[in-house]
Each structure stands twice: as structure tokens, then as C-alpha cells.
Design a protein around this motif. Structure first.
Motif, mmCIF file in Angstrom:
data_model
loop_
_atom_site.group_PDB
_atom_site.id
_atom_site.type_symbol
_atom_site.label_atom_id
_atom_site.label_comp_id
_atom_site.label_asym_id
_atom_site.label_seq_id
_atom_site.Cartn_x
_atom_site.Cartn_y
_atom_site.Cartn_z
ATOM 1 N N GLN A 235 45.223 33.861 17.644
ATOM 2 C CA GLN A 235 45.048 32.468 18.061
ATOM 3 C C GLN A 235 46.102 32.067 19.084
ATOM 4 O OE1 GLN A 235 45.206 29.657 14.841
ATOM 5 N NE2 GLN A 235 44.519 27.940 16.085
ATOM 6 N N LEU A 236 47.335 32.498 18.890
ATOM 7 C CA LEU A 236 48.392 32.190 19.844
ATOM 8 C C LEU A 236 48.070 32.748 21.228
ATOM 9 C CD1 LEU A 236 51.711 32.786 17.854
ATOM 10 C CD2 LEU A 236 50.985 30.649 18.924
ATOM 11 N N VAL A 237 47.657 34.011 21.259
ATOM 12 C CA VAL A 237 47.415 34.678 22.536
ATOM 13 C C VAL A 237 46.196 34.097 23.242
ATOM 14 C CG1 VAL A 237 46.849 36.887 23.626
ATOM 15 C CG2 VAL A 237 48.551 36.790 21.788
ATOM 16 N N THR A 238 45.134 33.859 22.500
ATOM 17 C CA THR A 238 43.897 33.385 23.126
ATOM 18 C C THR A 238 43.956 31.908 23.505
ATOM 19 O OG1 THR A 238 42.953 33.026 20.907
ATOM 20 C CG2 THR A 238 42.467 35.124 22.006
ATOM 21 N N SER A 239 44.967 31.191 23.034
ATOM 22 C CA SER A 239 45.095 29.777 23.398
ATOM 23 C C SER A 239 45.755 29.579 24.759
ATOM 24 C CB SER A 239 45.900 29.032 22.325
ATOM 25 O OG SER A 239 47.240 29.494 22.280
ATOM 26 N N VAL A 240 46.294 30.652 25.322
ATOM 27 C CA VAL A 240 46.972 30.560 26.615
ATOM 28 C C VAL A 240 45.975 30.791 27.740
ATOM 29 C CG1 VAL A 240 48.833 31.503 28.038
ATOM 30 C CG2 VAL A 240 49.103 31.385 25.563
ATOM 31 N N ARG A 241 46.111 30.015 28.801
ATOM 32 C CA ARG A 241 45.192 30.129 29.939
ATOM 33 C C ARG A 241 45.312 31.506 30.598
ATOM 34 N NH1 ARG A 241 45.402 29.690 35.352
ATOM 35 N NH2 ARG A 241 47.659 29.272 35.255
ATOM 36 N N ARG A 242 44.165 32.069 30.951
ATOM 37 C CA ARG A 242 44.134 33.373 31.602
ATOM 38 C C ARG A 242 43.845 33.227 33.094
ATOM 39 N NH1 ARG A 242 40.602 37.240 27.492
ATOM 40 N NH2 ARG A 242 41.450 36.422 25.522
ATOM 41 N N SER A 243 44.273 34.204 33.843
ATOM 42 C CA SER A 243 43.906 34.300 35.255
ATOM 43 C C SER A 243 43.586 35.757 35.554
ATOM 44 C CB SER A 243 45.034 33.781 36.166
ATOM 45 O OG SER A 243 46.223 34.519 35.933
ATOM 46 N N THR A 244 42.999 36.013 36.708
ATOM 47 C CA THR A 244 42.607 37.365 37.072
ATOM 48 C C THR A 244 43.520 37.902 38.164
ATOM 49 O OG1 THR A 244 40.297 36.889 36.546
ATOM 50 C CG2 THR A 244 40.724 38.818 37.918
ATOM 51 N N CYS A 245 44.066 39.078 37.948
ATOM 52 C CA CYS A 245 44.948 39.690 38.939
ATOM 53 C C CYS A 245 44.136 40.119 40.157
ATOM 54 C CB CYS A 245 45.672 40.892 38.319
ATOM 55 S SG CYS A 245 46.724 41.778 39.496
ATOM 56 N N HIS A 246 44.554 39.655 41.333
ATOM 57 C CA HIS A 246 43.801 39.968 42.546
ATOM 58 C C HIS A 246 43.986 41.414 42.982
ATOM 59 C CE1 HIS A 246 47.797 39.326 44.241
ATOM 60 N NE2 HIS A 246 47.381 39.954 45.324
ATOM 61 N N TRP A 247 45.004 42.102 42.427
ATOM 62 C CA TRP A 247 45.283 43.462 42.859
ATOM 63 C C TRP A 247 44.543 44.496 42.011
ATOM 64 C CZ3 TRP A 247 47.126 45.674 47.051
ATOM 65 C CH2 TRP A 247 47.501 47.023 47.005
ATOM 66 N N CYS A 248 44.685 44.394 40.678
ATOM 67 C CA CYS A 248 44.054 45.400 39.820
ATOM 68 C C CYS A 248 42.862 44.865 39.050
ATOM 69 C CB CYS A 248 45.071 46.028 38.873
ATOM 70 S SG CYS A 248 45.957 44.844 37.823
ATOM 71 N N GLY A 249 42.581 43.562 39.176
ATOM 72 C CA GLY A 249 41.342 43.020 38.646
ATOM 73 C C GLY A 249 41.280 42.768 37.160
ATOM 74 N N ILE A 250 42.405 42.791 36.454
ATOM 75 C CA ILE A 250 42.381 42.557 35.020
ATOM 76 C C ILE A 250 42.818 41.132 34.701
ATOM 77 C CG2 ILE A 250 42.773 44.982 34.443
ATOM 78 C CD1 ILE A 250 45.691 44.323 33.921
ATOM 79 N N ASP A 251 42.406 40.650 33.550
ATOM 80 C CA ASP A 251 42.829 39.328 33.101
ATOM 81 C C ASP A 251 44.271 39.409 32.595
ATOM 82 O OD1 ASP A 251 40.403 38.281 33.686
ATOM 83 O OD2 ASP A 251 39.690 38.138 31.622
ATOM 84 N N VAL A 252 45.061 38.390 32.910
ATOM 85 C CA VAL A 252 46.452 38.332 32.464
ATOM 86 C C VAL A 252 46.757 36.923 32.001
ATOM 87 C CG1 VAL A 252 47.211 40.172 34.019
ATOM 88 C CG2 VAL A 252 47.297 37.793 34.794
ATOM 89 N N ILE A 253 47.849 36.772 31.249
ATOM 90 C CA ILE A 253 48.387 35.462 30.919
ATOM 91 C C ILE A 253 49.836 35.450 31.395
ATOM 92 C CG2 ILE A 253 46.864 35.045 28.969
ATOM 93 C CD1 ILE A 253 49.046 35.916 27.094
ATOM 94 N N GLY A 254 50.293 34.301 31.836
ATOM 95 C CA GLY A 254 51.640 34.228 32.381
ATOM 96 C C GLY A 254 51.631 34.174 33.894
ATOM 97 N N ASP A 255 52.811 34.345 34.481
ATOM 98 C CA ASP A 255 52.971 34.130 35.915
ATOM 99 C C ASP A 255 52.806 35.380 36.769
ATOM 100 O OD1 ASP A 255 55.202 35.367 35.008
ATOM 101 O OD2 ASP A 255 56.648 33.996 35.927
ATOM 102 N N ARG A 256 52.621 36.554 36.138
ATOM 103 C CA ARG A 256 52.412 37.753 36.948
ATOM 104 C C ARG A 256 51.750 38.833 36.102
ATOM 105 N NH1 ARG A 256 56.104 41.824 35.908
ATOM 106 N NH2 ARG A 256 57.878 41.243 34.593
ATOM 107 N N CYS A 257 51.165 39.805 36.785
ATOM 108 C CA CYS A 257 50.522 40.931 36.114
ATOM 109 C C CYS A 257 51.599 41.923 35.673
ATOM 110 C CB CYS A 257 49.526 41.616 37.043
ATOM 111 S SG CYS A 257 48.725 43.082 36.328
ATOM 112 N N VAL A 258 51.558 42.308 34.412
ATOM 113 C CA VAL A 258 52.586 43.215 33.899
ATOM 114 C C VAL A 258 52.318 44.666 34.284
ATOM 115 C CG1 VAL A 258 53.233 41.759 31.962
ATOM 116 C CG2 VAL A 258 51.337 43.350 31.720
ATOM 117 N N PHE A 259 51.139 44.949 34.823
ATOM 118 C CA PHE A 259 50.834 46.308 35.240
ATOM 119 C C PHE A 259 51.216 46.573 36.691
ATOM 120 C CE2 PHE A 259 48.089 46.131 31.490
ATOM 121 C CZ PHE A 259 48.363 47.362 30.920
#
Length: 282
Positions: A235-259
Motif C-alpha cells: 500500500q505504501l509503494v502503490t500510493s506514490v505517484r509513478r512516472s515513466t522513464c524516457h530512457w529505458c521505458g520502465i515505471d518509476v517512483i521518485g525523482d529519477r530512474c534507479v536503473f
């Protein structure tokens, strides 16, 4: 992870096993490279969790491996937690790895869940403690026979000399506590701290091999409070807004892609398909 003793037993039947990269800095580079490449091919994405206190040779080798593989499917995560807290965080990620979370969200969840971990130790000496600020008076008292100190390293550093009124700031939400006993004999953590923190359960675990070095002494009892329930973590993780990384195309939460370390794209940026497989190297 890079140490087998940091892979805690499963919290429930859904908790996935950790993959341990053993002897990263001492084995031949080609051997470790082949092993990591195989893990990536099997799982699609890999989250490598490593302590910032790990030897420099280990950290350099991990960056070398990722560079040689030229892969954006390997995330190197180095949370600033003591060894027992780090082991708890890895287990939480292993719990979440069984859910319908993409690899970017799962990897990003590590930074989020760190805020809900309270990690510290009861120490017989703070003479060699360099992870938490120690003033001159406390340092001098650490040489007095029988002195003990309660130390909180995360989320906010705190150090008090043990006495009748000694206390540490705890979580304001329900948690369980895990403790690992070193060479120090005391029931203060289980008999005093745990009730004051209103923990809902208490468990013991072997002391991680890295703990004496991290805390500067083997005379310690390390402890960590955490959220044990998968439903709460999810519930904690899914309550955070997601965005899509323009470089590798995966969904992330937070201010940058960890990959790939790219920042989230603009809202109108074109998303790419994201792979679903993931593994937690613990």
C-alpha cells in the motif's frame, strides 16, 4: 547482497529468496561477470543492494561489472543503514518482489521504505564509533567500566548514555523489532526499548558479520524496527505517484530512474514497454 549472512529468513511464504554475489572483490572478474550476466538474463532486471560501508574494492567491482555489461537493467542501491537495518530492507524488497510491481517501482521502493526503518544498537563503548556524532564527554565516559550507550543511527542520529531515564525516539506507527546480540549482555533492548516503542512483536537474528566493524565494537546488541506486513508495504509503494522513464521505458517512483539514472520525462514523453521480471540480489 554481497554477504550471505545479510539474507534474513523469509518473512512469509511469498517472500522470494535473495541472490548472493559472494566474494565480489576477490574472485576473478570474468567469473563474477558471468554470474551477474546469467542473473540478468534469468530475471530481466537486478537490484544489487550494497552497504556504503562495504570495502572500496567491493563498490568499485560492482560499478565495473555494471559498466562492462553495458546494462541499464542493473540498479546499484546503497542505502545508508546499519547492517541489520540493511538486511531488513532487503527482505522487504524480497517480499514486494512477489507482487505486481515493475522493476523500476520495486527498485525505487527501497528509497521509500528506508524512511520507515529505525535502526540502532546498544553499545559497550563508543570510542571507535564514527557513524553517529559522539561528543568529547560521551567519548570520555565510554572508557568508564560498565558504561553502555543506546544509539540510534537512522532515521535521525541519537546517542544517550544508558541510565534509568535513557530513551530513544521511536517510530510513531506500529512496527516489529528485530535484534541481534553480539558480545554485550543486557536485556535493555527487549525489556525497556521495545515496550517504549510499543512494538507489536520481537524476533532475534544472528549478528551480521559487518556489524562490529560498522559500530566500532563487538560489545553490542543491534536492533531494528520495521513494517513486517506485505499488505502495508504494498500500500505504501502503490500510493506514490509513478512516472515513466524516457530512457529505458520502465515505471518509476521518485525523482529519477534507479536503473539508468535518468530523470522522469515530461508528461507528454512517449513511454516504452517495460519488462516485468526482476530479482533482488541480497
Amino acid at each position: 547482497m554481497t554477504s550471505a549472512d545479510m539474507a534474513l529468513p523469509a518473512q512469509d511464504e511469498r517472500t522470494l529468496p535473495a541472490v548472493v554475489l559472494r566474494d565480489v572483490a576477490t574472485r576473478p572478474l570474468e567469473q563474477v561477470l558471468t554470474e551477474l550476466q546469467t542473473i540478468v538474463e534469468q530475471h530481466g532486471h537486478v537490484i544489487v543492494v550494497c552497504s556504503p560501508a562495504a570495502p572500496t574494492a567491493v563498490q568499485r567491482r560492482l560499478h565495473t561489472l555494471r559498466s562492462l555489461l553495458e546494462s541499464d537493467r542493473i540498479a546499484l542501491f546503497r542505502p545508508d543503514l546499519p547492517p541489520l537495518g540493511l538486511a531488513v530492507l532487503v527482505r522487504q524488497l524480497r517480499q514486494l518482489a512477489s507482487c505486481d510491481l515493475g522493476p523500476g517501482v520495486l527498485a525505487s521502493a527501497g528509497r521509500l521504505l528506508t524512511h520507515y526503518i529505525h535502526a540502532g544498537a546498544l553499545l559497550g563503548s563508543v570510542a571507535r564509533l564514527d557513524r553517529v556524532p559522539v561528543n568529547l564527554k560521551q567519548h570520555a565516559k565510554s572508557w568508564m567500566p560498565g558504561s553502555q550507550f543506546a544509539v540510534l543511527a537512522h532515521p535521525q542520529p541519537q546517542l544517550v548514555r544508558l541510565g534509568p531515564e535513557a530513551s530513544l525516539d521511536g517510530p510513531e506507527f506500529g512496527t516489529w523489532m528485530l535484534l541481534a546480540k553480539g558480545q554485550l549482555q543486557s536485556d535493555w533492548v527487549s525489556a525497556t526499548l521495545a515496550p517504549s516503542w510499543k512494538v507489536q512483536g520481537l524476533r532475534e537474528s544472528p549478528l551480521p558479520a559487518a556489524s562490529p566493524g560498522w559500530w566500532g565494537t563487538g560489545r553490542l546488541i543491534e536492533f531494528c524496527s520495521y513494517l513486517p506486513d506485505l499488505s502495508v508495504l504494498y500500500q505504501l509503494v502503490t500510493s506514490v505517484r509513478r512516472s515513466t522513464c524516457h530512457w529505458c521505458g520502465i515505471d518509476v517512483i521518485g525523482d529519477r530512474c534507479v536503473f539508468c539514472s535518468a530523470t522522469p520525462p515530461a508528461p507528454d514523453g512517449p513511454p516504452r514497454p517495460r519488462p516485468e521480471n526482476r530479482a533482488v540480489v541480497g
